[in-house]
Every structure is written in C-alpha cells, then in structure tokens.
Scaffold this motif. Structure first.
Motif, PDB file in Angstrom:
ATOM      1  N   TRP A 153       0.963  -1.173   0.497  1.00  0.00           N
ATOM      2  CA  TRP A 153      -0.260   0.081   0.154  1.00  0.00           C
ATOM      3  C   TRP A 153       1.243   1.075  -0.320  1.00  0.00           C
ATOM      4  O   TRP A 153       2.176   1.795   0.791  1.00  0.00           O
ATOM      5  CB  TRP A 153      -1.076   0.478   1.266  1.00  0.00           C
ATOM      6  N   LEU A 154       0.116   2.147  -0.753  1.00  0.00           N
ATOM      7  CA  LEU A 154       1.586   3.609  -1.036  1.00  0.00           C
ATOM      8  C   LEU A 154      -0.039   4.435  -0.840  1.00  0.00           C
ATOM      9  O   LEU A 154      -0.607   4.702  -1.115  1.00  0.00           O
ATOM     10  CB  LEU A 154       2.131   3.897  -1.970  1.00  0.00           C
ATOM     11  N   VAL A 190       3.245   1.939   3.495  1.00  0.00           N
ATOM     12  CA  VAL A 190       3.960   3.519   3.575  1.00  0.00           C
ATOM     13  C   VAL A 190       3.152   4.524   3.489  1.00  0.00           C
ATOM     14  O   VAL A 190       2.123   4.835   2.475  1.00  0.00           O
ATOM     15  CB  VAL A 190       4.382   3.035   1.769  1.00  0.00           C
ATOM     16  N   LEU A 191       3.093   5.173   4.436  1.00  0.00           N
ATOM     17  CA  LEU A 191       2.688   6.995   4.322  1.00  0.00           C
ATOM     18  C   LEU A 191       2.941   7.555   4.027  1.00  0.00           C
ATOM     19  O   LEU A 191       4.725   7.401   4.472  1.00  0.00           O
ATOM     20  CB  LEU A 191       2.744   6.399   6.044  1.00  0.00           C
ATOM     21  N   TYR A 192       2.754   8.452   2.443  1.00  0.00           N
ATOM     22  CA  TYR A 192       4.312   9.149   2.448  1.00  0.00           C
ATOM     23  C   TYR A 192       4.084  10.542   2.781  1.00  0.00           C
ATOM     24  O   TYR A 192       2.631  10.988   2.439  1.00  0.00           O
ATOM     25  CB  TYR A 192       4.182   9.157   1.163  1.00  0.00           C
ATOM     26  N   ASN A 193       4.474  11.602   3.419  1.00  0.00           N
ATOM     27  CA  ASN A 193       4.036  12.934   3.559  1.00  0.00           C
ATOM     28  C   ASN A 193       3.192  13.246   4.928  1.00  0.00           C
ATOM     29  O   ASN A 193       1.854  14.032   4.584  1.00  0.00           O
ATOM     30  CB  ASN A 193       4.564  13.446   2.450  1.00  0.00           C
ATOM     31  N   LYS A 218       5.242   2.178   7.178  1.00  0.00           N
ATOM     32  CA  LYS A 218       6.960   2.213   7.087  1.00  0.00           C
ATOM     33  C   LYS A 218       6.162   4.333   7.099  1.00  0.00           C
ATOM     34  O   LYS A 218       5.580   4.319   5.858  1.00  0.00           O
ATOM     35  CB  LYS A 218       7.525   1.689   6.640  1.00  0.00           C
ATOM     36  N   PHE A 219       6.631   4.872   7.293  1.00  0.00           N
ATOM     37  CA  PHE A 219       6.795   6.786   7.693  1.00  0.00           C
ATOM     38  C   PHE A 219       7.912   6.529   6.577  1.00  0.00           C
ATOM     39  O   PHE A 219       9.406   6.706   6.607  1.00  0.00           O
ATOM     40  CB  PHE A 219       6.337   6.953   9.036  1.00  0.00           C
ATOM     41  N   VAL A 220       7.235   7.579   5.476  1.00  0.00           N
ATOM     42  CA  VAL A 220       8.615   8.134   4.655  1.00  0.00           C
ATOM     43  C   VAL A 220       8.227   9.430   4.333  1.00  0.00           C
ATOM     44  O   VAL A 220       7.224  10.151   4.251  1.00  0.00           O
ATOM     45  CB  VAL A 220       8.314   6.859   2.986  1.00  0.00           C
TER      46      VAL A 220
END
Length: 335
Positions: A153-154, A190-193, A218-220
């Motif tokens: 998941w993005l 992935v949790l993006y911004n 995961k925090f990115v």
C-alpha cells in the motif's frame, strides 16, 4: 516526525519468527484446521485452499483454535457480503478522483501495489467507501503474479486535511475487514508525507492495531533521505515518482476500461474455471512452505503459549479519527 521514522527503520517486510518449524508440521496443522471448519462448497471451498489456510494460521501464530475462529468469521462474512461479486460499475462513482486504485507498477519482488490518496475524497457514503476498498483488495489479490501472495500500500497524504479525516465508525469497520478478512496479504504499507498533526492521531490509534500490521507500517518523508531508503529498498529508481508527484497520475476513463477487463477475469476465476490465475496459488503455496522451513521458529512448545495477536478491542484505522465528514478509509492494512 523523528519518532515515527525510528519506528519505521526496521527492514522492510522482515518476517517474524512465528512460523511452523517444518513443512510436515505446517501441513499437519493445515489438515487439522481444514477438518475443524468442516465441508465447504462452491466459492467458499475455492477460497479456502491450502495457501489460504496457511495465511490464517500464520496470522494467529499457528494456533489452530484461533485460526479456526478467524477463518470461520471470514467465511461467514464472504458468504454474506459476497466481495467477489462487486464490479467496477458498483464503485465507479467512488473512484472518479483516483482516491484508491491499483498501480500499473509492481515492486522489485512483484508485489501488487495499491495507491491511496485520502486527500482526494469525493463522497460521504461509508457503505460505498467500504465497498470500494473491498473491491480493490479483491482486485489486488486477483492480479498477484505467480508465486506472490502479498500487496503493498502506498498512502499519499498530499491534500489531506482534518476535514477529510476518517470517522471512528468507518475506521473501525475498515480495519476489521483488513486485518481479519485479508490476513497475511500485506507486505508493507508506506505512509508518504503524513502531516505533523497525524503523529498525534497515530499515537492514539496504534494500540488498536494488530502487532503484525503495526510492524509493517512505514513512514516516509520526501525531505528525509533516511526514510527514502524504504522506497529505494522496495522499488526501482523513480518507479513511484508519478504516483507521488504527478497530480494526473490517474485517468478515470482509461482506468475504467482496465477494471472492466479485470471484472471479466474475476467472473471467470470465481466460476471455478481457474484460468484467471493459473498456477498462482500453487506457486505461492510452495513459496510459503519454503518460508516455513528457512525462517521459522518451532512451535513444538505448548499450543497455549501462542500469542493472541488480535486487537483487544475493535481496531481503528491509521487515518486520523475526528468528528469530520466521512473520508477515504486509510488504515494500517491486513497483515
């Protein structure tokens, strides 16, 4: 942000030593689990193959009684909700803005990729939002390549605000579906911004998440080189650039054609013909058996020592919970 990054630093997709110690032991538990759920027919029988039973056993640390309860709950849910019968025409209106879609890319290991843009919320009907999410979970599984069982998941937080946060009721139902009816289907989320405000909500909701799911989140951050290594470990260079940087990453008309073709594949698969995923499950089954040997810790100890990793209460979503209009369910997904 720093605290979240530290907790995202572990190796992506690392497995826990909670597997059955040998193929023989794993197969014996699968046989016992199958006997405990009784005779199945039709689509439920097709759903509950050996690879499926293995995922439920893994999700409950190979505890047969706990896996039995979990699987029976899913079988009852599938018989009632009929997720395999949802079609693109049922959720096309939910999908006009591209708030959830299956990406055309895969990661280095062939995982299917689901993209979520909670900032693109365009509706307020929680039942339809759940239906859209279930449709794409089924679609992601349908499109897993041979030898692969899990998805990525993005979740891009661009455009997200408190007005688009997820109400607690919808968050709870979302997480229930993800964690209990699609176990071991998530490789990493992935949790993006995510905005700074999200950190406070994350602190509140993480105790409700399944431990396995929690470890896969995961925090990115685009401006943090260390966290960017998570993406580079997963994807080829620039593979995700369009998803995170191009506001026109989704074209509804083109995507509709793709999903309509996938609906035909789904209908064929659930009819029992099997052509839609020829060989996919057996290959994944072999991969799972290899993992049982190479990465497993023995469960020869007492069955009762297995840890119950189910949430103490109904789990909540990863998306912030607030008394706001209904929004896209954004949760830490299925483990």
């Amino acid at each position: 942000m720093t605290s979240l990054l530290k907790k995202s630093a572990s190796k992506v997709g690392s497995r826990n030593l909670d597997e059955s110690s040998t193929v023989e032991d794993a197969n014996a538990r699968i046989i016992e689990l199958r006997a405990s759920i009784g005779t199945l027919t039709g689509r439920l029988d097709q759903f509950a193959d050996d690879a499926c039973l293995r995922r439920y056993l893994r999700a409950r640390n190979w505890n047969i009684k706990k896996a039995e309860k979990m699987l029976k709950d899913t079988l009852a849910w599938r018989e009632s909700y009929k997720p395999e019968d949802i079609r693109w025409s049922d959720i096309a209106g939910e999908s006009e803005t591209g708030k959830i879609y299956r990406a055309s890319i895969k990661d280095k290991n062939g995982h299917t990729v689901l993209v979520m843009h909670p900032g693109r919320q365009n509706t307020s009907n929680p039942e339809m939002q759940i239906k859209q999410l279930v449709y794409f979970l089924e679609n992601a599984v349908l499109n897993l390549p041979e030898g692969q069982e899990q998805m990525i998941w993005l979740i891009d937080f661009k455009g997200w605000s408190m007005k688009k946060s997820t109400p607690i009721g919808l968050a709870r139902e979302t997480a229930n579906i993800l964690q209990n009816h699609y176990p071991e289907r998530l490789h990493v989320a992935v949790l993006y911004n995510p905005p700074r405000l999200f950190e406070a909500f994350w602190t509140i909701v993480k105790p409700f998440l399944d431990p396995k799911t929690f470890r896969k989140v995961k925090f990115v951050y685009s401006k943090n080189a260390e966290s960017q290594k998570i993406l580079s470990e997963l994807f080829e260079e620039n593979a995700t650039k369009t998803i995170f940087e191009d506001p026109n990453d989704y074209t509804h008309e083109d995507y509709a054609k793709l999903m309509q073709e996938d609906d035909k594949k789904s209908a064929l698969y659930w009819k029992g013909a099997g052509e839609a995923k020829t060989g996919a499950e057996p290959a994944a089954d072999v991969q799972s058996k290899a993992a049982d040997i190479s990465e497993a810790a023995s469960l020869k100890t007492e069955e009762g020592a297995a840890v119950n990793d189910a949430p103490a209460s109904a789990p909540e979503s990863l998306a912030p919970v607030a008394p706001a209009p209904v929004a896209t369910p954004v949760v830490a997904p299925v483990s």
